[in-house]
Design a protein around this motif. Structure first.
Motif, PDB file in Angstrom:
ATOM      1  N   GLY A 185       1.471  -1.997  -3.194  1.00 16.08           N
ATOM      2  CA  GLY A 185       0.017  -0.669  -3.442  1.00 16.08           C
ATOM      3  C   GLY A 185       0.439   0.351  -4.648  1.00 16.08           C
ATOM      4  N   SER A 237      -0.582   5.028  -0.787  1.00 12.42           N
ATOM      5  CA  SER A 237      -1.476   3.877  -0.172  1.00 12.42           C
ATOM      6  C   SER A 237      -1.171   3.357   1.336  1.00 12.42           C
ATOM      7  CB  SER A 237      -1.616   2.466  -1.055  1.00 12.42           C
ATOM      8  OG  SER A 237       0.027   1.826  -0.927  1.00 12.42           O
ATOM      9  N   GLU A 252      -3.964  -0.441   0.644  1.00 13.78           N
ATOM     10  CA  GLU A 252      -4.096   0.289  -0.285  1.00 13.78           C
ATOM     11  C   GLU A 252      -5.615   1.665   0.793  1.00 13.78           C
ATOM     12  OE1 GLU A 252      -8.287  -0.058  -2.896  1.00 13.78           O
ATOM     13  OE2 GLU A 252      -7.411  -1.551  -2.936  1.00 13.78           O
TER      14      GLU A 252
END
Length: 248
Positions: A55, A59, A242
């Protein structure tokens, strides 16, 4: 007619069944002050596999990693909610239960950070000092533990003739593998790695990756990475984050 006794074969000894998962999280959330770093994370991570967390920066990958062995404890205003279970010493353990000793927990769940964090002194002292604080090992057993850890980190052949040299004289890749060896010397069952190859060149990173692939047969590994190609190359399991959440 002679009496015949029924003879029943002795059942085979029960085998220890290795758990499918080593880490289980349900609705795990983390906030610091007014900032939410993790939001409702539910996932299971397999035992004796290499899981890579992918990510963008910010994140939640490293935040998740640090929740597993309570490295957020000293952070002012940090609040963890939800459920976490880790399988160590043959049983399920709640890291956040009141009876759980965080120091003992971190011996079973080791950590290797993004940048090498060396102790002052020699290569040998970097491994012997943590061991001396935890175990009262005889000299021969201590030396064997040091050698085994260095071999597991694919570093023994490069340093065995200069164990008393300053650790700071090692290259960046060697320093990172020394930190890996130091974590392994305490014989953790789960090993967390926060971008361990981020500051290494291709050759040094490749040596560390080779060590990790070998180690997953004996340890559960969870590693943060920014590199999708690396994840595809070495991971058994990939989890994407995320904005503090899992990406389906």
């Amino acid at each position: 007619m002679p009496l015949r006794l029924a003879v029943h074969p002795r059942p085979p000894p029960a085998r220890k069944i290795r758990p499918v998962n080593a880490i289980e999280c349900e609705k795990l959330s983390l906030s610091v002050a007014r900032h939410t770093l993790l939001d409702n994370i539910s996932l299971n991570l397999p035992a004796h596999r290499l899981t890579v967390l992918l990510g963008p920066s910010g994140s939640g990958k490293t935040s998740f990693l640090r929740c597993l062995n309570r490295l957020h404890d000293p952070v002012p205003g940090a609040r963890v909610s939800g459920r976490v279970r880790v399988h160590v010493d043959g049983r399920w353990l709640d890291p956040y239960a009141p009876a759980t000793d965080p120091v003992a927990l971190r011996r079973r769940i080791g950590m290797v950070f993004q940048h090498p964090q060396l102790l002052p002194g020699s290569i040998r002292r970097n491994l012997e000092l943590p061991l001396a604080l935890v175990h009262a090992l005889p000299r021969a057993a201590l030396a064997q533990r040091v050698e085994t850890a260095l071999r597991d980190a694919c570093l023994w052949d490069e340093v065995h003739a200069r164990l008393d040299a300053p650790a700071s004289t090692l290259s960046g890749g060697q320093q990172q593998r020394l930190c890996l060896a130091r974590a392994l010397a305490l014989q953790p069952q789960i090993l967390l790695l926060d971008e361990p190859t981020a500051s290494l060149d291709g050759e040094a990173g490749g040596k560390l990756e080779a060590a990790l692939i070998e180690l997953k047969t004996r340890h559960t590994l969870v590693m943060v990475s920014h590199n999708p190609a690396q994840a595809e190359r070495i991971a058994d399991h990939i989890v994407r984050f995320e904005a503090g959440r899992l990406v389906a």
